[in-house]
Design a protein around this motif. Sequence first.
Motif, PDB file in Angstrom:
ATOM      1  N   THR A 154      -0.535  -9.245   7.825  1.00 32.51           N
ATOM      2  CA  THR A 154      -1.133 -10.461   7.274  1.00 32.51           C
ATOM      3  C   THR A 154      -2.187 -11.012   8.219  1.00 32.51           C
ATOM      4  OG1 THR A 154       0.924 -10.969   6.134  1.00 32.51           O
ATOM      5  CG2 THR A 154      -0.628 -12.791   6.443  1.00 32.51           C
ATOM      6  N   GLU A 155      -1.855 -11.116   9.499  1.00 35.71           N
ATOM      7  CA  GLU A 155      -2.812 -11.621  10.484  1.00 35.71           C
ATOM      8  C   GLU A 155      -3.962 -10.648  10.684  1.00 35.71           C
ATOM      9  OE1 GLU A 155      -3.061 -14.647  12.040  1.00 35.71           O
ATOM     10  OE2 GLU A 155      -1.517 -15.123  10.565  1.00 35.71           O
ATOM     11  N   LEU A 156      -3.677  -9.355  10.661  1.00 37.29           N
ATOM     12  CA  LEU A 156      -4.717  -8.342  10.835  1.00 37.29           C
ATOM     13  C   LEU A 156      -5.771  -8.448   9.748  1.00 37.29           C
ATOM     14  CD1 LEU A 156      -5.751  -5.779  12.328  1.00 37.29           C
ATOM     15  CD2 LEU A 156      -4.354  -4.463  10.738  1.00 37.29           C
ATOM     16  N   ARG A 157      -5.345  -8.702   8.517  1.00 35.13           N
ATOM     17  CA  ARG A 157      -6.275  -8.807   7.394  1.00 35.13           C
ATOM     18  C   ARG A 157      -7.273  -9.952   7.571  1.00 35.13           C
ATOM     19  NH1 ARG A 157      -2.489  -9.076   2.388  1.00 35.13           N
ATOM     20  NH2 ARG A 157      -0.818  -8.224   3.611  1.00 35.13           N
TER      21      ARG A 157
ATOM     22  N   VAL B 123       0.463  -2.731  15.180  1.00 36.77           N
ATOM     23  CA  VAL B 123       0.346  -3.389  13.876  1.00 36.77           C
ATOM     24  C   VAL B 123       1.689  -3.221  13.178  1.00 36.77           C
ATOM     25  CG1 VAL B 123      -0.868  -3.443  11.675  1.00 36.77           C
ATOM     26  CG2 VAL B 123      -2.111  -2.853  13.780  1.00 36.77           C
ATOM     27  N   LEU B 124       2.297  -4.349  12.816  1.00 40.97           N
ATOM     28  CA  LEU B 124       3.634  -4.319  12.220  1.00 40.97           C
ATOM     29  C   LEU B 124       3.591  -4.570  10.724  1.00 40.97           C
ATOM     30  CD1 LEU B 124       5.589  -6.430  14.871  1.00 40.97           C
ATOM     31  CD2 LEU B 124       5.204  -3.956  14.828  1.00 40.97           C
TER      32      LEU B 124
ATOM     33  N   GLY C  55     -13.739  -0.315   7.615  1.00 38.29           N
ATOM     34  CA  GLY C  55     -12.333  -0.645   7.410  1.00 38.29           C
ATOM     35  C   GLY C  55     -12.121  -2.141   7.263  1.00 38.29           C
ATOM     36  N   GLN C  56     -12.837  -2.921   8.085  1.00 41.81           N
ATOM     37  CA  GLN C  56     -12.730  -4.372   7.989  1.00 41.81           C
ATOM     38  C   GLN C  56     -13.193  -4.849   6.615  1.00 41.81           C
ATOM     39  OE1 GLN C  56     -14.870  -6.556  10.985  1.00 41.81           O
ATOM     40  NE2 GLN C  56     -14.423  -8.523  10.069  1.00 41.81           N
TER      41      GLN C  56
ATOM     42  N   GLN D 243     -11.822  -7.055   1.297  1.00 45.92           N
ATOM     43  CA  GLN D 243     -12.003  -6.985  -0.148  1.00 45.92           C
ATOM     44  C   GLN D 243     -10.711  -6.653  -0.888  1.00 45.92           C
ATOM     45  OE1 GLN D 243     -15.076  -4.085  -0.724  1.00 45.92           O
ATOM     46  NE2 GLN D 243     -16.590  -5.270   0.404  1.00 45.92           N
ATOM     47  N   ALA D 244      -9.707  -6.179  -0.165  1.00 47.34           N
ATOM     48  CA  ALA D 244      -8.467  -5.738  -0.798  1.00 47.34           C
ATOM     49  C   ALA D 244      -7.693  -6.929  -1.360  1.00 47.34           C
ATOM     50  CB  ALA D 244      -7.603  -4.984   0.215  1.00 47.34           C
ATOM     51  N   THR D 245      -7.082  -6.687  -2.494  1.00 50.07           N
ATOM     52  CA  THR D 245      -6.216  -7.702  -3.099  1.00 50.07           C
ATOM     53  C   THR D 245      -4.794  -7.506  -2.586  1.00 50.07           C
ATOM     54  OG1 THR D 245      -5.621  -6.312  -4.972  1.00 50.07           O
ATOM     55  CG2 THR D 245      -7.628  -7.664  -5.205  1.00 50.07           C
ATOM     56  N   ASP D 246      -3.952  -8.477  -2.834  1.00 48.22           N
ATOM     57  CA  ASP D 246      -2.543  -8.326  -2.449  1.00 48.22           C
ATOM     58  C   ASP D 246      -1.919  -7.126  -3.144  1.00 48.22           C
ATOM     59  OD1 ASP D 246      -2.557 -10.439  -0.696  1.00 48.22           O
ATOM     60  OD2 ASP D 246      -1.836 -11.888  -2.166  1.00 48.22           O
ATOM     61  N   GLU D 247      -2.352  -6.858  -4.374  1.00 53.20           N
ATOM     62  CA  GLU D 247      -1.836  -5.700  -5.105  1.00 53.20           C
ATOM     63  C   GLU D 247      -2.239  -4.401  -4.400  1.00 53.20           C
ATOM     64  OE1 GLU D 247      -2.557  -3.608  -9.396  1.00 53.20           O
ATOM     65  OE2 GLU D 247      -2.425  -5.798  -9.361  1.00 53.20           O
TER      66      GLU D 247
END
Length: 97
Positions: free
Chosen positions: A13-16, A30-31, A80-81, A86-90
């Motif tokens: 979550t924090e990484l995103r 990364v956990l 990658g960033q 741009q990635a959704t939670d899904e």
Amino acid sequence: MHRILAEHTVSMTELRKNPAQYFTDEPIAVLSNNKPAGYMLSASLFEAMIDLLEKQQANQQFTAKFRPTAEQLKAIALHGQALIEQATDEDLSEFSE
């Protein structure tokens, strides 16, 4: 219990939120669900690790198969960033905490 080979950790979550800040000269675990999913490290540290492996295993003819330049690694990291931002939670459902 899982082995974590870094002094610092970050959740998915924090990484995103800002992945670029985790490319440091120390590995960061990364956990995902409190288990190590991978490690973040700077291009210079990655290159030093590959150089060290090549030197240590010179007698075994070890050659790294993945040898991008620092510029290529930076481009990969930025790409990658952008994908993470741009990635959704899904899209990231398998990495949920």
